[in-house]
Design a protein around this motif. Structure first.
Motif, PDB file in Angstrom:
ATOM      1  N   ARG A   1       0.827  -1.207   0.000  1.00 13.74           N
ATOM      2  CA  ARG A   1       0.000   0.000   0.000  1.00 13.74           C
ATOM      3  C   ARG A   1       0.865   1.262   0.000  1.00 13.74           C
ATOM      4  O   ARG A   1       0.557   2.252  -0.674  1.00 13.74           O
ATOM      5  N   LEU A   2       1.968   1.233   0.767  1.00 13.29           N
ATOM      6  CA  LEU A   2       2.858   2.395   0.802  1.00 13.29           C
ATOM      7  C   LEU A   2       3.608   2.550  -0.520  1.00 13.29           C
ATOM      8  O   LEU A   2       3.823   3.667  -0.996  1.00 13.29           O
ATOM      9  N   MET A   3       3.998   1.410  -1.108  1.00 14.05           N
ATOM     10  CA  MET A   3       4.689   1.470  -2.398  1.00 14.05           C
ATOM     11  C   MET A   3       3.757   1.999  -3.490  1.00 14.05           C
ATOM     12  O   MET A   3       4.204   2.664  -4.433  1.00 14.05           O
ATOM     13  N   GLU A   4       2.462   1.709  -3.363  1.00 12.93           N
ATOM     14  CA  GLU A   4       1.492   2.267  -4.311  1.00 12.93           C
ATOM     15  C   GLU A   4       1.551   3.795  -4.294  1.00 12.93           C
ATOM     16  O   GLU A   4       1.531   4.445  -5.338  1.00 12.93           O
ATOM     17  N   LEU A   5       1.637   4.353  -3.076  1.00  9.52           N
ATOM     18  CA  LEU A   5       1.730   5.809  -2.960  1.00  9.52           C
ATOM     19  C   LEU A   5       3.050   6.319  -3.534  1.00  9.52           C
ATOM     20  O   LEU A   5       3.082   7.292  -4.292  1.00  9.52           O
ATOM     21  N   LEU A   6       4.148   5.656  -3.165  1.00  8.03           N
ATOM     22  CA  LEU A   6       5.467   6.109  -3.597  1.00  8.03           C
ATOM     23  C   LEU A   6       5.653   5.994  -5.109  1.00  8.03           C
ATOM     24  O   LEU A   6       6.448   6.733  -5.697  1.00  8.03           O
ATOM     25  N   HIS A   7       4.933   5.055  -5.734  1.00 11.20           N
ATOM     26  CA  HIS A   7       5.082   4.848  -7.175  1.00 11.20           C
ATOM     27  C   HIS A   7       3.972   5.525  -7.978  1.00 11.20           C
ATOM     28  O   HIS A   7       3.850   5.297  -9.177  1.00 11.20           O
ATOM     29  N   THR A   8       3.162   6.328  -7.296  1.00 13.03           N
ATOM     30  CA  THR A   8       2.154   7.112  -8.022  1.00 13.03           C
ATOM     31  C   THR A   8       2.852   8.297  -8.687  1.00 13.03           C
ATOM     32  O   THR A   8       3.424   9.145  -8.010  1.00 13.03           O
ATOM     33  N   ASP A   9       2.828   8.323 -10.000  1.00 13.74           N
ATOM     34  CA  ASP A   9       3.509   9.395 -10.733  1.00 13.74           C
ATOM     35  C   ASP A   9       2.617  10.623 -10.834  1.00 13.74           C
ATOM     36  O   ASP A   9       1.394  10.511 -10.936  1.00 13.74           O
ATOM     37  N   SER A  10       3.244  11.761 -10.824  1.00 10.76           N
ATOM     38  CA  SER A  10       2.520  13.010 -11.014  1.00 10.76           C
ATOM     39  C   SER A  10       2.068  13.120 -12.465  1.00 10.76           C
ATOM     40  O   SER A  10       2.802  12.757 -13.387  1.00 10.76           O
ATOM     41  N   SER A  11       0.840  13.593 -12.652  1.00 13.12           N
ATOM     42  CA  SER A  11       0.330  13.777 -14.014  1.00 13.12           C
ATOM     43  C   SER A  11       0.894  15.052 -14.646  1.00 13.12           C
ATOM     44  O   SER A  11       0.709  15.291 -15.837  1.00 13.12           O
ATOM     45  N   ILE A  12       1.578  15.870 -13.839  1.00 15.06           N
ATOM     46  CA  ILE A  12       2.205  17.093 -14.357  1.00 15.06           C
ATOM     47  C   ILE A  12       3.588  16.750 -14.901  1.00 15.06           C
ATOM     48  O   ILE A  12       4.450  16.256 -14.159  1.00 15.06           O
ATOM     49  N   LEU A  13       3.800  16.979 -16.174  1.00 14.25           N
ATOM     50  CA  LEU A  13       5.083  16.660 -16.797  1.00 14.25           C
ATOM     51  C   LEU A  13       6.099  17.764 -16.468  1.00 14.25           C
ATOM     52  O   LEU A  13       5.837  18.945 -16.715  1.00 14.25           O
ATOM     53  N   ILE A  14       7.225  17.358 -15.906  1.00  9.90           N
ATOM     54  CA  ILE A  14       8.257  18.319 -15.489  1.00  9.90           C
ATOM     55  C   ILE A  14       9.321  18.434 -16.577  1.00  9.90           C
ATOM     56  O   ILE A  14       9.822  17.422 -17.085  1.00  9.90           O
ATOM     57  N   ALA A  15       9.670  19.669 -16.929  1.00 11.76           N
ATOM     58  CA  ALA A  15      10.702  19.891 -17.948  1.00 11.76           C
ATOM     59  C   ALA A  15      12.056  19.402 -17.439  1.00 11.76           C
ATOM     60  O   ALA A  15      12.431  19.668 -16.295  1.00 11.76           O
ATOM     61  N   GLU A  16      12.772  18.646 -18.271  1.00  4.12           N
ATOM     62  CA  GLU A  16      14.080  18.125 -17.871  1.00  4.12           C
ATOM     63  C   GLU A  16      15.078  19.260 -17.645  1.00  4.12           C
ATOM     64  O   GLU A  16      15.875  19.225 -16.706  1.00  4.12           O
ATOM     65  N   LYS A  17      15.038  20.258 -18.530  1.00  3.76           N
ATOM     66  CA  LYS A  17      15.911  21.427 -18.394  1.00  3.76           C
ATOM     67  C   LYS A  17      15.050  22.682 -18.373  1.00  3.76           C
ATOM     68  O   LYS A  17      14.789  23.301 -19.415  1.00  3.76           O
ATOM     69  N   PRO A  18      14.569  23.060 -17.177  1.00  2.00           N
ATOM     70  CA  PRO A  18      13.660  24.211 -17.078  1.00  2.00           C
ATOM     71  C   PRO A  18      14.299  25.497 -17.589  1.00  2.00           C
ATOM     72  O   PRO A  18      15.496  25.733 -17.418  1.00  2.00           O
ATOM     73  N   VAL A  19      13.476  26.327 -18.222  1.00  2.00           N
ATOM     74  CA  VAL A  19      13.913  27.639 -18.699  1.00  2.00           C
ATOM     75  C   VAL A  19      13.851  28.623 -17.533  1.00  2.00           C
ATOM     76  O   VAL A  19      12.946  28.555 -16.696  1.00  2.00           O
ATOM     77  N   SER A  20      14.808  29.533 -17.466  1.00  2.00           N
ATOM     78  CA  SER A  20      14.844  30.515 -16.375  1.00  2.00           C
ATOM     79  C   SER A  20      14.026  31.751 -16.743  1.00  2.00           C
ATOM     80  O   SER A  20      13.988  32.171 -17.910  1.00  2.00           O
ATOM     81  N   LEU A  21      13.403  32.332 -15.743  1.00  2.00           N
ATOM     82  CA  LEU A  21      12.686  33.598 -15.916  1.00  2.00           C
ATOM     83  C   LEU A  21      13.634  34.767 -15.687  1.00  2.00           C
ATOM     84  O   LEU A  21      14.691  34.604 -15.061  1.00  2.00           O
ATOM     85  N   ALA A  22      13.229  35.914 -16.161  1.00  2.00           N
ATOM     86  CA  ALA A  22      14.027  37.123 -15.891  1.00  2.00           C
ATOM     87  C   ALA A  22      14.009  37.414 -14.392  1.00  2.00           C
ATOM     88  O   ALA A  22      13.099  36.992 -13.675  1.00  2.00           O
ATOM     89  N   ASN A  23      15.049  38.098 -13.923  1.00  2.00           N
ATOM     90  CA  ASN A  23      15.133  38.410 -12.492  1.00  2.00           C
ATOM     91  C   ASN A  23      13.906  39.172 -12.002  1.00  2.00           C
ATOM     92  O   ASN A  23      13.428  38.959 -10.893  1.00  2.00           O
ATOM     93  N   LYS A  24      13.394  40.075 -12.827  1.00  2.00           N
ATOM     94  CA  LYS A  24      12.221  40.862 -12.453  1.00  2.00           C
ATOM     95  C   LYS A  24      11.061  40.479 -13.363  1.00  2.00           C
ATOM     96  O   LYS A  24      11.010  40.864 -14.532  1.00  2.00           O
ATOM     97  N   VAL A  25      10.138  39.681 -12.833  1.00  2.00           N
ATOM     98  CA  VAL A  25       8.971  39.264 -13.605  1.00  2.00           C
ATOM     99  C   VAL A  25       7.930  40.376 -13.547  1.00  2.00           C
ATOM    100  O   VAL A  25       7.537  40.822 -12.464  1.00  2.00           O
ATOM    101  N   LYS A  26       7.484  40.845 -14.716  1.00  2.00           N
ATOM    102  CA  LYS A  26       6.515  41.938 -14.773  1.00  2.00           C
ATOM    103  C   LYS A  26       5.076  41.441 -14.630  1.00  2.00           C
ATOM    104  O   LYS A  26       4.231  42.123 -14.064  1.00  2.00           O
ATOM    105  N   GLY A  27       4.799  40.247 -15.184  1.00  2.00           N
ATOM    106  CA  GLY A  27       3.451  39.700 -15.068  1.00  2.00           C
ATOM    107  C   GLY A  27       2.685  39.647 -16.365  1.00  2.00           C
ATOM    108  O   GLY A  27       1.451  39.671 -16.364  1.00  2.00           O
ATOM    109  N   ASN A  28       3.377  39.550 -17.493  1.00  2.00           N
ATOM    110  CA  ASN A  28       2.695  39.392 -18.782  1.00  2.00           C
ATOM    111  C   ASN A  28       2.234  37.945 -18.955  1.00  2.00           C
ATOM    112  O   ASN A  28       3.027  37.006 -18.825  1.00  2.00           O
ATOM    113  N   LEU A  29       0.970  37.768 -19.246  1.00  2.00           N
ATOM    114  CA  LEU A  29       0.395  36.437 -19.433  1.00  2.00           C
ATOM    115  C   LEU A  29      -0.274  36.348 -20.803  1.00  2.00           C
ATOM    116  O   LEU A  29      -0.888  37.314 -21.264  1.00  2.00           O
ATOM    117  N   ARG A  30      -0.155  35.167 -21.419  1.00  2.00           N
ATOM    118  CA  ARG A  30      -0.841  34.962 -22.696  1.00  2.00           C
ATOM    119  C   ARG A  30      -1.356  33.527 -22.774  1.00  2.00           C
ATOM    120  O   ARG A  30      -0.607  32.573 -22.549  1.00  2.00           O
TER     121      ARG A  30
END
Length: 582
Positions: free
Chosen positions: A314-343
């Motif tokens: 039962r515990l291994m079931e929890l530990l082996h539950t994968d997140s449905s959110i795909l994580i980027a292998e090499k995340p892109v960095s944001l600018a030091n000062k985020v202004k808040g532009n969304l699209r």
């Protein structure tokens, strides 16, 4: 998850001991010394009988009795260290597993918790890890001790009388048969029993957390009845496990005692023919009883191991539950000062539990830094879903969501979420102090900064009247506060976090008219240089927005100012007249 072999589960469980090798060595050393001491007692008994009683030698009898006492004392000292280190290891492994499971759960998205009841997860933390603690702390110790005792006793039996030892060995395969048959049954029913306990925990968690509703609707009697039914389900499941475990123990003990009795009878005949001495038979039977006890102990431990296998699975079931959110292998960095532009471009999204029923479809929005956007529409229009996608609690099926021109799927999750301050409609208050609740989004904030945020949210006045001020413990889910007070603390939390994008979901819905005016002033100051998305049903909240986005059935049907939409959008006009109350 497929059923995992017991050996695989045990390898995983005992693999948790790897970081504590030195402690394991201490425990095994003490175990070997202790087991060796009890085995050595048999030789002492042999000398006492042959050279003390039979030879009528009082001096030798006295001397050997002292030796026996010394051996027993050594075994007792070794037992102390064995118990201490094994129980410590059990506690340590249990703590590590809890830490690993909890850390993993924090990475899982809300979709997982849509399908798994919180009380069930809590049960796995408590009852399942307690079972593992018992197996590592006591079961492993008993199994190793029994194994060493059995092997040592068998060797000494072989030295004492090869013929009698052969008779004993004939019984061993017969003893192993019920262990194999009943052990599998015990594991199956152990997992089922623990599942029923998890259901019970989930029901308790739900009913007690909603105690106001339970009592307001006089639901206590029905809840008692339903709880009693679940308790009986636990008992029925446990009864099956107990029955098979008892059958296993009884069968093994019956076979073992029968074998020992037969061997004793054959040994007595050999003493009468002078093939072996009385002392040798006594020593042999001493070892035979030790070997039989070791087998009984091993069968008992196997029952515990099968129970632990269910808990581990039962515990291994929890530990082996994968997140449905795909994580980027090499995340892109944001600018030091985020202004808040969304699209948002052609966004389509359905919840995992309702595939085929779109929550959002063909959503395209371009939100400039510092802009105030109000989202209006009927319940189920997709307003809150939009917030959840911006925070990436779920992944979209198609389209793009970009922050500062970068697709949010390419950003590190922590980095992305650190750009948003959320004030939900249902204010979240944790069972800690007022200060810790406000400081939640910025743990390093000073007391002065916490107080300034509370003043900006018009919360300082009522906080000062609490028994311990900012150090007042608020109770689970903030039971000591009114709805408006909870919301002001939630707003203070967002103010203190000071993030470039604000997500306000009915942020003033629980406030009276006087406090609402104060909060609006605070929010106006807070929103001055921030991108803000506001879900609201009050005209006063949305009328000053730069743009209003009208949503219905997961689609954007109109965008404009209040004056524009009053003339151009029939749905908005209806809301302004019927639902948007100033």
């Amino acid at each position: 998850m497929k059923t995992v072999k017991t050996l695989t589960l045990m390898r995983w469980l005992f693999g948790q001991l790897a970081p504590y090798k030195s402690k394991v060595v201490y425990a095994i050393t003490a175990l070997i010394v202790g087991s060796g001491s009890w085995l050595l007692l048999g030789q002492g008994v042999k000398v006492v009988v042959d050279e003390g009683f039979v030879a009528n030698n009082a001096a030798m009898l006295n001397q050997m009795m002292l030796v026996v006492v010394a051996i027993a004392l050594l075994g007792s000292i070794a037992a102390y260290f064995r118990f201490y280190w094994m129980i410590w290891l059990g506690e340590r492994v249990s703590a590590d597993i809890r830490q690993s499971v909890y850390s993993h759960l924090l990475t899982l998205p809300p979709a997982f918790f849509e399908q798994t009841r919180t009380g069930e997860v809590i049960s796995r933390f408590t009852s399942d890890t307690t079972v593992l603690q018992s197996v590592v702390g006591m079961g492993l110790s008993m199994a190793l001790r029994a194994s060493i005792t059995f092997i040592g006793a068998l060797l000494l039996m072989l030295i004492t009388s090869p013929m009698l030892t052969l008779y004993v060995l004939i019984a061993v395969p017969i003893v192993l048969m019920p262990i194999r048959f009943f052990g599998a049954k015990v594991r199956l029913h152990a997992k089922n029993s623990q599942d029923r306990v998890a259901d019970l925990g989930a029901y308790v968690d739900e009913s007690l957390h909603e105690i106001h509703t339970v009592q307001a609707y006089s639901h206590e009697a029905l809840d008692k009845s339903m709880f009693a039914g679940r308790v009986e389900d636990v008992m029925r499941a446990a009864n099956s496990r107990i029955r098979f475990r008892a059958l296993m123990m009884a069968t093994i003990m019956g076979i073992s005692m029968t074998a020992i009795t037969l061997v004793a009878w054959l040994g007595a005949k050999q003493v009468l023919t002078a093939s072996i001495s009385a002392g040798e038979l006594t020593a042999f039977m001493f070892y035979a009883v030790m070997a039989g006890g070791a087998v009984a102990t091993l069968s008992e431990v196997i029952g515990e191991v099968q129970k632990a296998a269910g808990a581990s699975e039962r515990l291994m079931e929890l530990l082996h539950t994968d997140s449905s959110i795909l994580i980027a292998e090499k995340p892109v960095s944001l600018a030091n000062k985020v202004k808040g532009n969304l699209r948002l471009t052609d966004v389509h999204f359905s919840y995992p539990s309702a595939e085929g029923s779109p929550a959002l479809q063909d959503i395209s929005l371009d939100i400039k830094a510092g802009e105030r956007i109000a989202l209006v529409g009927p319940s189920g229009a997709g307003k809150s879903s939009l917030f959840q996608l911006l925070l990436r609690f779920y992944d979209i099926q198609s389209g793009d969501i970009c922050l500062e021109g970068i697709n949010i799927a390419e950003l590190d999750l922590d980095t992305l979420r650190q750009q948003f301050a959320l004030v939900p409609q249902e204010s979240v208050i944790f069972a800690s102090s007022v200060a810790e609740n406000i400081r939640y989004g910025r743990p390093e904030a000073t007391d002065d900064e916490v107080r300034r945020a509370a003043k900006a949210a018009r919360a300082d006045e009522f906080i000062a009247q609490l028994p311990d001020g900012y150090q007042t413990y608020l109770g689970e889910r903030g039971v000591r506060l009114s709805g408006g007070q909870k919301q002001r603390i939630s707003i203070a939390r967002a103010i203190l976090a000071d993030r470039p994008i604000l997500l306000l979901d009915e942020a003033t819905s629980s406030l009276d008219a006087a406090n609402e005016q104060y909060i609006k002033l605070a929010l106006d100051e807070l929103m001055r240089h921030k991108t803000t998305l506001i879900i609201a049903h009050r005209l006063a909240t949305v009328i000053n927005a730069d743009r209003i986005v009208v949503m219905d059935h997961g689609e954007v049907i109109a965008i404009g100012t209040h004056q524009d939409l009053i003339h151009s959008s029939e749905l908005y006009r209806e809301f302004a007249q019927l639902q948007l109350v100033s």
